[in-house]
Design a protein around this motif. Structure first.
Motif, mmCIF file in Angstrom:
data_model
loop_
_atom_site.group_PDB
_atom_site.id
_atom_site.type_symbol
_atom_site.label_atom_id
_atom_site.label_comp_id
_atom_site.label_asym_id
_atom_site.label_seq_id
_atom_site.Cartn_x
_atom_site.Cartn_y
_atom_site.Cartn_z
ATOM 1 N N GLY A 157 0.913 -1.242 0.035
ATOM 2 C CA GLY A 157 0.030 -0.028 -0.188
ATOM 3 C C GLY A 157 0.652 1.292 -0.004
ATOM 4 O O GLY A 157 0.522 2.276 -0.812
ATOM 5 N N GLN A 160 2.358 1.716 -3.450
ATOM 6 C CA GLN A 160 1.275 2.214 -4.353
ATOM 7 C C GLN A 160 1.045 3.535 -4.178
ATOM 8 O O GLN A 160 0.910 4.537 -5.185
ATOM 9 N N ARG A 161 0.931 4.142 -2.907
ATOM 10 C CA ARG A 161 0.964 5.597 -2.456
ATOM 11 C C ARG A 161 2.008 6.465 -3.210
ATOM 12 O O ARG A 161 2.088 7.560 -3.611
ATOM 13 N N THR A 181 -5.008 -1.021 -8.151
ATOM 14 C CA THR A 181 -5.040 -1.721 -6.618
ATOM 15 C C THR A 181 -5.016 -3.221 -7.017
ATOM 16 O O THR A 181 -5.360 -3.900 -6.124
ATOM 17 N N GLN A 189 -7.340 -1.417 -0.900
ATOM 18 C CA GLN A 189 -7.804 -1.062 -2.252
ATOM 19 C C GLN A 189 -8.590 0.400 -2.087
ATOM 20 O O GLN A 189 -8.583 1.166 -2.927
ATOM 21 N N ILE A 192 -6.694 3.620 -1.538
ATOM 22 C CA ILE A 192 -5.831 3.984 -2.634
ATOM 23 C C ILE A 192 -6.906 4.748 -3.653
ATOM 24 O O ILE A 192 -6.840 5.634 -4.006
#
Length: 330
Positions: A157, A160-161, A181, A189, A192
């Motif tokens: 997570g 992905q940020r 996601t 998910q 995000i």
């Protein structure tokens, strides 16, 4: 003027013994700050669309014909040197797996600073300050410390940020998010997607969200394109498509959502599979899987027509609509 205007875009792949069509004359527009969803099963052409817009197609794939205009500038077939000044600067892409995007041997700080300095005349100190500011925008705790870390030291997570922060580094006008996601836990998910929506809305950034999940599209986008076998088979406002789908394939996707099935019952699914590029059926490509298909569907490809506030490519849309009305009145 639209932020992005795509007209009759056709993408092909030159295989050893034949050339196959991956995108077949797709057309759509995206306004500034607008959020557009592209949905369909694997093999529908969603990701190829995103790669084509970013001019990231690699051989044997190539744009065969059509136009891609970004802020009025034709970018289809633009030389790579000129495209680099647009890609990452005015257009950015978020990929499915952050570990593929991030360089494992460079720290987060090195990657963000290099991205900034490739497009802006900035000192390292100034670039680091911008990177820290962007990490704060995506709610990364202790952003100064994250700059010194490597991708493998962070959670999925968190990675992905950071990818979202990197996409926003140069304040692009358009972000293309390809299943952003997929590699994350279900619990992460939603966070995000909410973050991506918030950032695009607050910065008036256009968003193209590529996904197979109509549930996500219904929460994130204003308009939706439904793709099948390289064609757009239904297009319109997301709310209209979700509430009153016209194409049998779109109806099948919505019926397959888990929330459409009562607890304890078997999930609904569309029979069959997406055809391969070398074996797309004659006529309507969906006809082997469609419960409403007739001889005309098997011989002639349907044209796109306006129907019930959406654009739909289906020969039997009138009969299908009447059948639904009869079922509802029974």
């Amino acid at each position: 003027m639209s932020l992005l205007s795509v007209r009759d875009l056709t993408v092909k792949f030159a295989m050893r013994d034949q050339t196959v069509t991956a995108l077949d004359q797709i057309s759509f527009d995206l306004g500034k700050g607008e959020r557009l969803g592209i949905v369909g099963e694997s093999g529908a052409g969603k990701s190829i669309t995103g790669f084509s817009l970013m001019n990231l197609l690699s051989r044997p794939g190539f744009i065969d014909s059509g136009s891609i205009q970004f802020e009025g500038e034709e970018i289809a077939g633009l030389p790579d040197r000129k495209m680099r000044s647009i890609r990452g600067n005015r257009m950015a892409m978020i990929f499915q797996d952050p570990m593929v995007t991030l360089n494992p041997v460079l720290t987060i700080g090195q990657q963000m600073v290099e991205t900034l300095q490739a497009h802006r005349r900035l000192s390292r100190a100034d670039a680091e300050q911008i990177a820290i500011m962007k990490l704060r925008e995506v709610y990364i705790p202790s952003p100064e410390e994250r700059l010194a870390q490597y991708p493998h030291e962070l959670s999925g997570g968190m990675r992905q940020r950071i990818i979202i922060a990197m996409a926003l580094l140069l304040e692009p006008q358009l972000i293309i998010a390809d299943e952003p996601t997929t590699a994350l836990d279900v619990t992460i998910q939603a966070d995000i997607m909410e973050l991506l929506l918030e950032l695009c809305t607050s910065n008036m950034v256009g968003l193209i969200l590529i996904t197979h999940d109509l549930g996500v599209v219904s929460q994130m986008t204003e308009r939706t394109l439904v793709m099948y076998a390289g064609r757009i088979i239904e297009a319109g406002k997301t709310r209209e498509i979700i509430n009153d789908p016209q194409h049998p394939y779109t109806q099948g996707l919505i019926n397959a959502l888990p929330q459409q099935t009562l607890p304890g019952h078997r999930l609904k699914q569309i029979p069959g599979n997406m055809p391969g590029l070398a074996a797309i059926p004659t006529g309507c490509a969906f006809n082997p899987r469609c419960p409403y298909a007739v001889d005309h569907c098997r011989s002639t490809r349907p044209e796109t027509v306006s129907y019930a506030s959406v654009e739909v490519a289906c020969h039997e849309v009138n009969r299908l609509h009447n059948t639904v009305l009869e079922d509802e009145s029974a």
